[in-house]
Motif scaffolding. Structure first.
Motif, PDB file in Angstrom:
ATOM      1  N   GLU A  86       0.113   3.178  -2.725  1.00  0.00           N
ATOM      2  CA  GLU A  86      -0.697   4.389  -2.548  1.00  0.00           C
ATOM      3  C   GLU A  86       0.183   5.633  -2.407  1.00  0.00           C
ATOM      4  OE1 GLU A  86      -4.520   2.509  -0.150  1.00  0.00           O
ATOM      5  OE2 GLU A  86      -2.767   3.194   0.987  1.00  0.00           O
ATOM      6  N   VAL A  87       1.172   5.531  -1.529  1.00  0.00           N
ATOM      7  CA  VAL A  87       2.038   6.692  -1.281  1.00  0.00           C
ATOM      8  C   VAL A  87       2.887   6.994  -2.510  1.00  0.00           C
ATOM      9  CG1 VAL A  87       3.905   7.602   0.173  1.00  0.00           C
ATOM     10  CG2 VAL A  87       2.024   6.299   1.209  1.00  0.00           C
ATOM     11  N   ALA A  88       3.398   5.959  -3.142  1.00  0.00           N
ATOM     12  CA  ALA A  88       4.219   6.158  -4.345  1.00  0.00           C
ATOM     13  C   ALA A  88       3.407   6.834  -5.451  1.00  0.00           C
ATOM     14  CB  ALA A  88       4.776   4.821  -4.831  1.00  0.00           C
ATOM     15  N   ARG A  89       2.175   6.389  -5.646  1.00  0.00           N
ATOM     16  CA  ARG A  89       1.314   6.993  -6.672  1.00  0.00           C
ATOM     17  C   ARG A  89       1.085   8.474  -6.376  1.00  0.00           C
ATOM     18  NH1 ARG A  89      -3.209   4.330  -5.820  1.00  0.00           N
ATOM     19  NH2 ARG A  89      -3.970   6.001  -4.505  1.00  0.00           N
ATOM     20  N   ASP A  90       0.732   8.785  -5.129  1.00  0.00           N
ATOM     21  CA  ASP A  90       0.478  10.180  -4.754  1.00  0.00           C
ATOM     22  C   ASP A  90       1.726  11.055  -4.868  1.00  0.00           C
ATOM     23  OD1 ASP A  90      -2.120   9.429  -4.250  1.00  0.00           O
ATOM     24  OD2 ASP A  90      -1.901   9.458  -2.057  1.00  0.00           O
ATOM     25  N   ALA A  91       2.895  10.456  -4.640  1.00  0.00           N
ATOM     26  CA  ALA A  91       4.155  11.209  -4.702  1.00  0.00           C
ATOM     27  C   ALA A  91       4.770  11.199  -6.102  1.00  0.00           C
ATOM     28  CB  ALA A  91       5.152  10.634  -3.701  1.00  0.00           C
ATOM     29  N   SER A  92       4.149  10.482  -7.023  1.00  0.00           N
ATOM     30  CA  SER A  92       4.648  10.353  -8.408  1.00  0.00           C
ATOM     31  C   SER A  92       6.044   9.743  -8.478  1.00  0.00           C
ATOM     32  CB  SER A  92       4.635  11.716  -9.125  1.00  0.00           C
ATOM     33  OG  SER A  92       3.318  12.212  -9.185  1.00  0.00           O
ATOM     34  N   VAL A  93       6.245   8.682  -7.685  1.00  0.00           N
ATOM     35  CA  VAL A  93       7.489   7.911  -7.755  1.00  0.00           C
ATOM     36  C   VAL A  93       7.113   6.442  -7.893  1.00  0.00           C
ATOM     37  CG1 VAL A  93       8.849   9.559  -6.383  1.00  0.00           C
ATOM     38  CG2 VAL A  93       7.717   7.651  -5.241  1.00  0.00           C
ATOM     39  N   SER A  94       8.055   5.620  -8.320  1.00  0.00           N
ATOM     40  CA  SER A  94       7.757   4.195  -8.450  1.00  0.00           C
ATOM     41  C   SER A  94       7.724   3.537  -7.079  1.00  0.00           C
ATOM     42  CB  SER A  94       8.802   3.504  -9.328  1.00  0.00           C
ATOM     43  OG  SER A  94      10.024   3.366  -8.638  1.00  0.00           O
ATOM     44  N   VAL A  95       6.984   2.452  -7.001  1.00  0.00           N
ATOM     45  CA  VAL A  95       6.884   1.687  -5.759  1.00  0.00           C
ATOM     46  C   VAL A  95       8.269   1.173  -5.366  1.00  0.00           C
ATOM     47  CG1 VAL A  95       5.920  -0.395  -4.686  1.00  0.00           C
ATOM     48  CG2 VAL A  95       4.492   1.037  -6.165  1.00  0.00           C
ATOM     49  N   GLN A  96       9.011   0.682  -6.360  1.00  0.00           N
ATOM     50  CA  GLN A  96      10.350   0.154  -6.087  1.00  0.00           C
ATOM     51  C   GLN A  96      11.257   1.249  -5.514  1.00  0.00           C
ATOM     52  OE1 GLN A  96      12.334  -1.630  -9.423  1.00  0.00           O
ATOM     53  NE2 GLN A  96      14.191  -2.052  -8.261  1.00  0.00           N
ATOM     54  N   TYR A  97      11.202   2.450  -6.103  1.00  0.00           N
ATOM     55  CA  TYR A  97      12.050   3.531  -5.626  1.00  0.00           C
ATOM     56  C   TYR A  97      11.671   3.917  -4.197  1.00  0.00           C
ATOM     57  CZ  TYR A  97      14.749   7.810  -5.433  1.00  0.00           C
ATOM     58  OH  TYR A  97      15.641   8.771  -5.060  1.00  0.00           O
ATOM     59  N   LEU A  98      10.386   4.067  -3.911  1.00  0.00           N
ATOM     60  CA  LEU A  98       9.954   4.420  -2.565  1.00  0.00           C
ATOM     61  C   LEU A  98      10.369   3.337  -1.568  1.00  0.00           C
ATOM     62  CD1 LEU A  98       8.557   6.281  -0.579  1.00  0.00           C
ATOM     63  CD2 LEU A  98       6.374   5.209  -1.214  1.00  0.00           C
ATOM     64  N   SER A  99      10.259   2.083  -1.959  1.00  0.00           N
ATOM     65  CA  SER A  99      10.689   0.991  -1.101  1.00  0.00           C
ATOM     66  C   SER A  99      12.175   1.109  -0.775  1.00  0.00           C
ATOM     67  CB  SER A  99      10.412  -0.351  -1.775  1.00  0.00           C
ATOM     68  OG  SER A  99      10.948  -1.417  -1.019  1.00  0.00           O
ATOM     69  N   GLU A 100      12.983   1.431  -1.774  1.00  0.00           N
ATOM     70  CA  GLU A 100      14.425   1.575  -1.550  1.00  0.00           C
ATOM     71  C   GLU A 100      14.734   2.786  -0.673  1.00  0.00           C
ATOM     72  OE1 GLU A 100      16.157   1.451  -5.461  1.00  0.00           O
ATOM     73  OE2 GLU A 100      16.144  -0.729  -5.476  1.00  0.00           O
ATOM     74  N   VAL A 101      13.977   3.856  -0.821  1.00  0.00           N
ATOM     75  CA  VAL A 101      14.148   5.031   0.041  1.00  0.00           C
ATOM     76  C   VAL A 101      13.816   4.650   1.482  1.00  0.00           C
ATOM     77  CG1 VAL A 101      13.226   7.320   0.616  1.00  0.00           C
ATOM     78  CG2 VAL A 101      13.812   6.768  -1.751  1.00  0.00           C
TER      79      VAL A 101
END
Length: 124
Positions: free
Chosen positions: A33-48
């Motif tokens: 949900e957060v990744a979609r709203d922020a326009s980033v991939s789920v994998q990238y947000l997870s790594e952040v």
């Protein structure tokens, strides 16, 4: 020695990731949900969030927008977390007073130092 000091201090990216994850979980939102709203991939947000990636200021701002938090609030929370990780500092005078109180028989014989040429050992 440098490796020991490096490991004892948390990385900024780790603290930022911890706060972002904590805020996301408080809102009971998924990574997707957060990744979609922020326009980033789920994998990238997870790594952040895990502190594995150093996010750009644009990405951090986008994730903050997605979470509905101000960048200033994120940074304030990171600052509070950083203080928790800081090693305590003992002032020389405080250490001297404690030493004198712990060993009163030696304190009477020890002359007060002017501070010049003293050697100080700091241990964690």
């Amino acid at each position: 020695m440098a490796d020991v000091m490096h490991r004892s201090r948390p990385l900024l990216r780790t603290l930022v990731g911890d706060v972002l994850r904590r805020r996301r979980r408080e809102q009971e939102r998924t990574l997707a949900e957060v990744a979609r709203d922020a326009s980033v991939s789920v994998q990238y947000l997870s790594e952040v969030e895990r502190g594995r990636k150093e996010a750009s200021s644009e990405i951090v701002a986008a994730v903050c927008d997605s979470l509905g938090i101000e960048l200033a609030d994120l940074l304030a929370e990171v600052g509070r977390d950083l203080v928790v990780h800081r090693a305590p500092v003992v002032r020389l005078e405080t250490a001297r007073v404690r030493l004198e109180a712990a060993r009163p028989h030696r304190a009477a014989r020890m002359p007060r130092s002017s501070g010049a040429g003293e050697v100080v050992l700091l241990a964690a």
